[in-house]
Scaffold this motif. Sequence first.
Motif, PDB file in Angstrom:
ATOM      1  N   SER A  17       0.837  -1.201   0.000  1.00 20.76           N
ATOM      2  CA  SER A  17       0.000   0.000   0.000  1.00 20.76           C
ATOM      3  C   SER A  17       0.871   1.250   0.000  1.00 20.76           C
ATOM      4  O   SER A  17       0.511   2.272  -0.587  1.00 20.76           O
ATOM      5  CB  SER A  17      -0.928   0.022   1.216  1.00 20.76           C
ATOM      6  N   LYS A  20       1.882   1.823  -3.557  1.00 23.31           N
ATOM      7  CA  LYS A  20       0.803   2.459  -4.323  1.00 23.31           C
ATOM      8  C   LYS A  20       0.757   3.958  -4.033  1.00 23.31           C
ATOM      9  O   LYS A  20       0.598   4.775  -4.946  1.00 23.31           O
ATOM     10  CB  LYS A  20      -0.539   1.808  -3.977  1.00 23.31           C
ATOM     11  N   ASN A  21       0.887   4.314  -2.744  1.00 28.44           N
ATOM     12  CA  ASN A  21       0.883   5.731  -2.378  1.00 28.44           C
ATOM     13  C   ASN A  21       2.074   6.458  -2.993  1.00 28.44           C
ATOM     14  O   ASN A  21       1.956   7.581  -3.481  1.00 28.44           O
ATOM     15  CB  ASN A  21       0.934   5.890  -0.855  1.00 28.44           C
ATOM     16  N   SER A  22       3.226   5.796  -2.964  1.00 28.80           N
ATOM     17  CA  SER A  22       4.443   6.396  -3.506  1.00 28.80           C
ATOM     18  C   SER A  22       4.343   6.592  -5.013  1.00 28.80           C
ATOM     19  O   SER A  22       4.749   7.620  -5.542  1.00 28.80           O
ATOM     20  CB  SER A  22       5.650   5.520  -3.164  1.00 28.80           C
ATOM     21  N   LEU A  23       3.795   5.601  -5.725  1.00 31.67           N
ATOM     22  CA  LEU A  23       3.628   5.723  -7.173  1.00 31.67           C
ATOM     23  C   LEU A  23       2.644   6.844  -7.513  1.00 31.67           C
ATOM     24  O   LEU A  23       2.842   7.596  -8.467  1.00 31.67           O
ATOM     25  CB  LEU A  23       3.144   4.398  -7.760  1.00 31.67           C
ATOM     26  N   ARG A  24       1.591   6.955  -6.709  1.00 34.31           N
ATOM     27  CA  ARG A  24       0.616   8.029  -6.928  1.00 34.31           C
ATOM     28  C   ARG A  24       1.271   9.395  -6.671  1.00 34.31           C
ATOM     29  O   ARG A  24       1.071  10.350  -7.419  1.00 34.31           O
ATOM     30  CB  ARG A  24      -0.589   7.821  -6.013  1.00 34.31           C
ATOM     31  N   PHE A  25       2.070   9.476  -5.604  1.00 36.15           N
ATOM     32  CA  PHE A  25       2.810  10.696  -5.276  1.00 36.15           C
ATOM     33  C   PHE A  25       3.781  11.044  -6.401  1.00 36.15           C
ATOM     34  O   PHE A  25       3.967  12.206  -6.747  1.00 36.15           O
ATOM     35  CB  PHE A  25       3.566  10.477  -3.961  1.00 36.15           C
ATOM     36  N   LYS A  27       3.403  10.625  -9.491  1.00 40.58           N
ATOM     37  CA  LYS A  27       2.730  11.093 -10.693  1.00 40.58           C
ATOM     38  C   LYS A  27       2.287  12.548 -10.584  1.00 40.58           C
ATOM     39  O   LYS A  27       1.640  13.071 -11.485  1.00 40.58           O
ATOM     40  CB  LYS A  27       1.520  10.206 -10.999  1.00 40.58           C
ATOM     41  N   GLN A  28       2.632  13.193  -9.444  1.00 45.81           N
ATOM     42  CA  GLN A  28       2.303  14.608  -9.327  1.00 45.81           C
ATOM     43  C   GLN A  28       2.952  15.387 -10.466  1.00 45.81           C
ATOM     44  O   GLN A  28       4.009  15.028 -10.965  1.00 45.81           O
ATOM     45  CB  GLN A  28       2.802  15.163  -7.989  1.00 45.81           C
ATOM     46  N   ARG A 144       7.576  16.824  -3.899  1.00 47.99           N
ATOM     47  CA  ARG A 144       7.999  15.593  -4.564  1.00 47.99           C
ATOM     48  C   ARG A 144       9.359  15.770  -5.224  1.00 47.99           C
ATOM     49  O   ARG A 144      10.257  14.930  -5.084  1.00 47.99           O
ATOM     50  CB  ARG A 144       6.959  15.197  -5.606  1.00 47.99           C
ATOM     51  N   ASN A 232       8.782   7.319 -11.750  1.00 49.18           N
ATOM     52  CA  ASN A 232       8.604   8.615 -12.406  1.00 49.18           C
ATOM     53  C   ASN A 232       9.632   9.660 -11.963  1.00 49.18           C
ATOM     54  O   ASN A 232       9.321  10.852 -11.841  1.00 49.18           O
ATOM     55  CB  ASN A 232       7.188   9.159 -12.160  1.00 49.18           C
TER      56      ASN A 232
END
Length: 287
Positions: A17, A20-25, A27-28, A144, A232
């Motif tokens: 989890s 997932k949070n890190s990947l979402r972060f 994509k900022q 980020r 990213n």
Amino acid sequence: MSDKDLMLSGSIKDPSSVLKNSLRFGKQHSSDEIDIQQVGTLQDFFTGMSKLHAAYLKLGLVSAQPGDMLFSPWFFTAANRLFLAKVDEDVIGTIALIKQSGQGLPAEKVFSREIGQSGCCPERTAEIGSLCIDESYRGSGVLRELYAWIILYAVFFQRIDTLFIQVEERKARFYRDVLFFKQVGESRLHPAYQNKPTALLRADVKPTLAFLRKQLSPNKHLSLKEVLRSMNINHLYHKLVERMKEEKAYCWTAEHARHYCDCCCVRNESLNSTQRAELQKILNRKN
């Protein structure tokens, strides 16, 4: 450190989890207008320390300091670096890397026992600090970029294996849930930050990288470049490499060191023995 150890560390019960949070972060939105560079002049350094002072004052972390800037003797150690985030030459954020070798870590003032018992190699251990971002740029991806930049710099240019950070207790969850840090010991009141409850957090590079490789591609051993691309941040790595080719780190002169101390009303007796020794090295130089 095994995957099980990662799962049991701190409050991280499910590292997938966190990924997932890190990947979402990750994509900022990244803005090409943001330029991150290490301090190269005394004026840059003063601008960064003044920016930090204003931000920490507004957050209630410090009281007003002489010269309207923070005094940090750790930057007298040559290996330590302050970076500035700029937009059209205006400084909109700062972040720093402080190595344990030299004067030690700022966090050792409050968490010396925890760091001393960490088993980390001093030459490969560092602390991330001196973070601030202009209010008008919060939520715009600057946080980020600053964290990705300083971690990439620590790993690839300073060969750091273990990173510490001390943050307000109420903000610690973000670092655990997004950036793979884990809390070390109990939170403590920090005298340098108006006695606010402060947590010490730790991230270990090699086990985190091993975990990322396994989670991102269980059946293939990803190259480091592929991991960076998945997170990213590959473009930031290339920008950092080019920056480090072009830039020279600021080197203190005796005159500038005295000027900084005078501006902040700092005298030798207010420094500990290690800090005095680092300052004296600069004062003894024939510039």
